[in-house]
Design an enzyme around this catalytic site. Structure first.
Site, short mmCIF file in Angstrom:
data_model
loop_
_atom_site.label_atom_id
_atom_site.label_comp_id
_atom_site.label_asym_id
_atom_site.label_seq_id
_atom_site.Cartn_x
_atom_site.Cartn_y
_atom_site.Cartn_z
N PRO A 190 -0.92 0.31 -3.86
CA PRO A 190 -1.89 1.31 -4.31
C PRO A 190 -2.24 2.35 -3.25
O PRO A 190 -2.12 2.12 -2.05
CB PRO A 190 -3.14 0.47 -4.62
N PHE A 228 -12.83 -2.55 1.27
CA PHE A 228 -11.82 -2.26 2.30
C PHE A 228 -12.36 -1.31 3.39
O PHE A 228 -12.22 -1.58 4.58
CB PHE A 228 -10.60 -1.66 1.60
N TYR A 263 -2.26 -0.10 10.92
CA TYR A 263 -2.40 -0.52 9.52
C TYR A 263 -1.16 -0.09 8.73
O TYR A 263 -0.58 -0.89 7.98
CB TYR A 263 -3.67 0.07 8.89
N SER A 300 0.86 -1.19 0.00
CA SER A 300 0.00 0.00 0.00
C SER A 300 0.89 1.23 0.00
O SER A 300 2.04 1.19 0.46
CB SER A 300 -0.87 0.03 1.26
N LEU A 325 -5.81 5.00 -2.92
CA LEU A 325 -7.23 4.71 -2.70
C LEU A 325 -7.85 3.88 -3.84
O LEU A 325 -7.89 4.33 -4.99
CB LEU A 325 -8.01 6.02 -2.57
N THR A 345 -13.13 -0.52 -2.94
CA THR A 345 -13.42 -1.95 -2.74
C THR A 345 -14.25 -2.04 -1.46
O THR A 345 -14.76 -1.03 -0.98
CB THR A 345 -12.10 -2.74 -2.53
P1 NDP Z 1 -11.54 -6.05 0.23
O1 NDP Z 1 -12.08 -5.94 1.62
O2 NDP Z 1 -12.44 -5.80 -0.90
O3 NDP Z 1 -10.85 -7.48 0.05
C1 NDP Z 1 -10.05 -8.05 1.06
C2 NDP Z 1 -9.85 -9.51 0.77
O4 NDP Z 1 -8.99 -10.06 1.79
C3 NDP Z 1 -11.14 -10.28 0.80
O5 NDP Z 1 -11.17 -11.16 -0.29
C4 NDP Z 1 -11.07 -11.06 2.10
O6 NDP Z 1 -11.70 -12.33 1.96
C5 NDP Z 1 -9.57 -11.25 2.24
N1 NDP Z 1 -9.18 -11.56 3.61
C6 NDP Z 1 -9.27 -10.77 4.70
N2 NDP Z 1 -8.88 -11.45 5.79
C7 NDP Z 1 -8.52 -12.70 5.37
C8 NDP Z 1 -8.05 -13.85 6.03
N3 NDP Z 1 -7.86 -13.90 7.35
N4 NDP Z 1 -7.78 -14.96 5.28
C9 NDP Z 1 -7.98 -14.94 3.94
N5 NDP Z 1 -8.43 -13.88 3.27
C10 NDP Z 1 -8.71 -12.77 3.98
O7 NDP Z 1 -10.29 -5.05 0.19
P2 NDP Z 1 -9.19 -4.75 -0.94
O8 NDP Z 1 -9.44 -5.55 -2.14
O9 NDP Z 1 -9.09 -3.29 -1.05
O10 NDP Z 1 -7.89 -5.27 -0.18
C11 NDP Z 1 -6.97 -6.18 -0.76
C12 NDP Z 1 -5.56 -5.76 -0.36
O11 NDP Z 1 -5.28 -4.49 -0.91
C13 NDP Z 1 -5.32 -5.64 1.13
O12 NDP Z 1 -4.06 -6.19 1.45
C14 NDP Z 1 -5.31 -4.13 1.36
O13 NDP Z 1 -4.54 -3.78 2.49
C15 NDP Z 1 -4.68 -3.68 0.08
N6 NDP Z 1 -4.88 -2.28 -0.27
C16 NDP Z 1 -6.14 -1.77 -0.44
C17 NDP Z 1 -6.31 -0.44 -0.79
C18 NDP Z 1 -7.64 0.20 -0.94
O14 NDP Z 1 -7.72 1.45 -0.98
N7 NDP Z 1 -8.73 -0.57 -1.07
C19 NDP Z 1 -5.15 0.43 -1.03
C20 NDP Z 1 -3.88 -0.21 -0.83
C21 NDP Z 1 -3.77 -1.53 -0.50
P3 NDP Z 1 -12.60 -13.07 3.06
O15 NDP Z 1 -13.22 -12.00 3.93
O16 NDP Z 1 -13.59 -13.82 2.23
O17 NDP Z 1 -11.66 -13.96 3.78
C1 8X3 Z 2 -5.24 1.39 1.96
C2 8X3 Z 2 -4.93 2.82 1.73
O1 8X3 Z 2 -5.20 5.13 2.66
O2 8X3 Z 2 -7.24 3.82 2.42
O3 8X3 Z 2 -4.05 0.68 1.96
O4 8X3 Z 2 -5.68 3.32 4.18
S1 8X3 Z 2 -5.81 3.80 2.82
#
Ligand code: NDP
Ligand code: 8X3
Length: 257
Positions: free
Chosen positions: A187, A194, A157, A144, A189, A192
Site C-alpha cells: 500500500p 504507523f 524503511y 509497501s 498511505l 493507522t
Molecule cells: P500500525 O502501527 O497501526 O500497526 C503495526 C503493527 O505491527 C502493530 O500491530 C504492532 O503491534 C505490530 N508490530 C510492530 N513491531 C512488532 C514486533 N516486534 N512484533 C510483533 N508485532 C509488531 O501500522 P500499520 O497497520 O500501518 O502497519 C502494518 C504494516 O503495513 C507494516 O508492515 C507497515 O510497514 C505496512 N505499511 C503501512 C502503510 C501505512 O501507510 N500505514 C503503508 C504501506 C505499508 P505491537 O506494537 O502490539 O507489537
Molecule cells: C508506508 C508508506 O510512505 O508512509 O509504507 O512511508 S509511507
C-alpha cells in the site's frame, strides 16, 4: 472465489491498523484466527469482539517478531488445532523517524530491519515448512509502495520494504512446483498508528502525513488481502500496489487546501 471457511489464518501485528483490519476481514470469511503482537491486551479485546460478532475461533499470542527464539518457541508449541496454518499474513512492521541517512540513529535502523526484514523471515521460517509439507498454503506479505520507490529521508524503511519485495519474489521461485502461494500487498498511505509510531507519539506531526487527502483505510488493504487469498488455487497474485486516489507515487500526493 474459493471459500476460506475454517481456514487457519495467522496474522502478525494484529493489534492495530492493517493487521487488525485483516483479522476482521478474515473473520467475515469464517476463518479461525491466530493473532500475534506484543500488546496482548489489545489482541484479546479484538479477539473477544470478532468471536462474538462472527462466531469464529480466535487464539492470541504475545509475539515479538524480532525475538528469534521466542518466535520459534511459539510456533513449535501451538495447541494442536492451530498448528496447520493455511494463510500467513506477515504484517508486523514499523518505521522510526524521517532523517537523512548520514544523521540516522543506528538504534532506529536496527529496530526497522529487525522487525520488517528479520522478523518476517523468522516467522516465515517457522510457518512455511508445514505448508510445504502439506503442499498447501499462502504467505501474504504486507510490503509497501516504499518497497518499489524511495522517498527522501525514507532510506532504511524503504530499504527494508525493498527487502520484502525481494523476499516475496524469491519465495515465489523457491516454492515453484509446490501448491504454496506467495503474495505481496503493497500500500501507499494508509491512516493507522504507523506515523504515530514513526514520530514517537507526536500525534500532530503524524496527522500532517494524511492532512488534506483521503488516505486508504486499513480495511481497504484487508479486503485486498482477502481478495488474494480467495482466488482459485491455480491463481497466484504476486504483487499488488494500492494507493489512495490522491497519491500518484511515494512523493506525489494531492492535498486539498
Ligand atoms: P500500525 O502501527 O497501526 O500497526 C503495526 C503493527 O505491527 C502493530 O500491530 C504492532 O503491534 C505490530 N508490530 C510492530 N513491531 C512488532 C514486533 N516486534 N512484533 C510483533 N508485532 C509488531 O501500522 P500499520 O497497520 O500501518 O502497519 C502494518 C504494516 O503495513 C507494516 O508492515 C507497515 O510497514 C505496512 N505499511 C503501512 C502503510 C501505512 O501507510 N500505514 C503503508 C504501506 C505499508 P505491537 O506494537 O502490539 O507489537
Ligand atoms: C508506508 C508508506 O510512505 O508512509 O509504507 O512511508 S509511507
Amino acid at each position: 472465489m474459493q471459500s476460506l471457511k475454517n481456514k487457519v489464518v495467522c496474522i502478525t501485528g494484529a493489534s492495530s491498523g492493517i493487521g487488525a483490519a485483516c483479522a476482521s476481514e478474515f473473520a467475515k470469511q469464517g476463518c479461525a484466527l491466530l493473532l500475534g503482537a506484543r500488546r496482548i491486551d489489545r489482541l484479546e479485546t479484538l479477539a473477544a469482539g470478532l468471536s462474538s460478532q462472527y462466531g469464529v475461533r480466535v487464539h492470541t499470542v504475545k509475539l515479538d517478531v524480532t525475538n528469534q527464539k521466542e518466535v520459534e518457541q511459539i510456533f513449535t508449541s501451538l495447541p494442536r488445532d492451530w498448528q496447520a496454518i493455511d494463510i500467513l499474513v506477515n504484517n508486523a512492521g514499523l518505521t522510526r523517524g524521517l532523517t537523512n541517512l548520514y544523521e540516522g540513529a543506528i538504534q532506529d535502523w536496527e529496530e526497522i530491519i529487525d522487525t520488517n526484514v528479520k522478523g518476517l523471515l523468522y516467522v516465515t521460517r517457522s510457518v512455511l515448512p508445514g505448508m510445504v509439507k502439506r503442499n498447501s498454503g499462502h504467505v501474504i506479505n504486507i510490503g509497501s509502495i516504499a518497497g518499489h520507490q524511495t522517498y527522501p529521508k525514507g532510506n532504511v524503511y524503504c530499504a527494508s520494504k525493498f527487502a520484502v519485495t525481494g523476499l516475496t519474489r524469491g519465495l515465489i521461485m523457491d516454492l515453484l512446483g509446490t501448491a504454496v502461494r506467495v503474495s505481496s500487498v503493497d500500500p501507499g498511505l494508509v491512516e493507522t498508528e504507523f506515523s504515530e509510531v514513526r514520530f514517537r507519539g507526536d500525534k500532530d506531526r503524524a496527522a500532517k502525513t494524511y492532512a488534506g487527502l483521503t488516505p486508504l483505510r486499513p480495511e481497504d488493504v484487508g479486503e485486498i488481502v482477502v481478495f488474494c487469498a480467495t482466488r482459485p488455487d491455480h491463481v497466484n497474485i504476486g504483487e499488488v500496489i494500492v494507493t489512495p486516489t490522491d497519491q500518484a507515487s511515494v512523493e506525489m500526493v494531492h492535498r486539498r487546501a
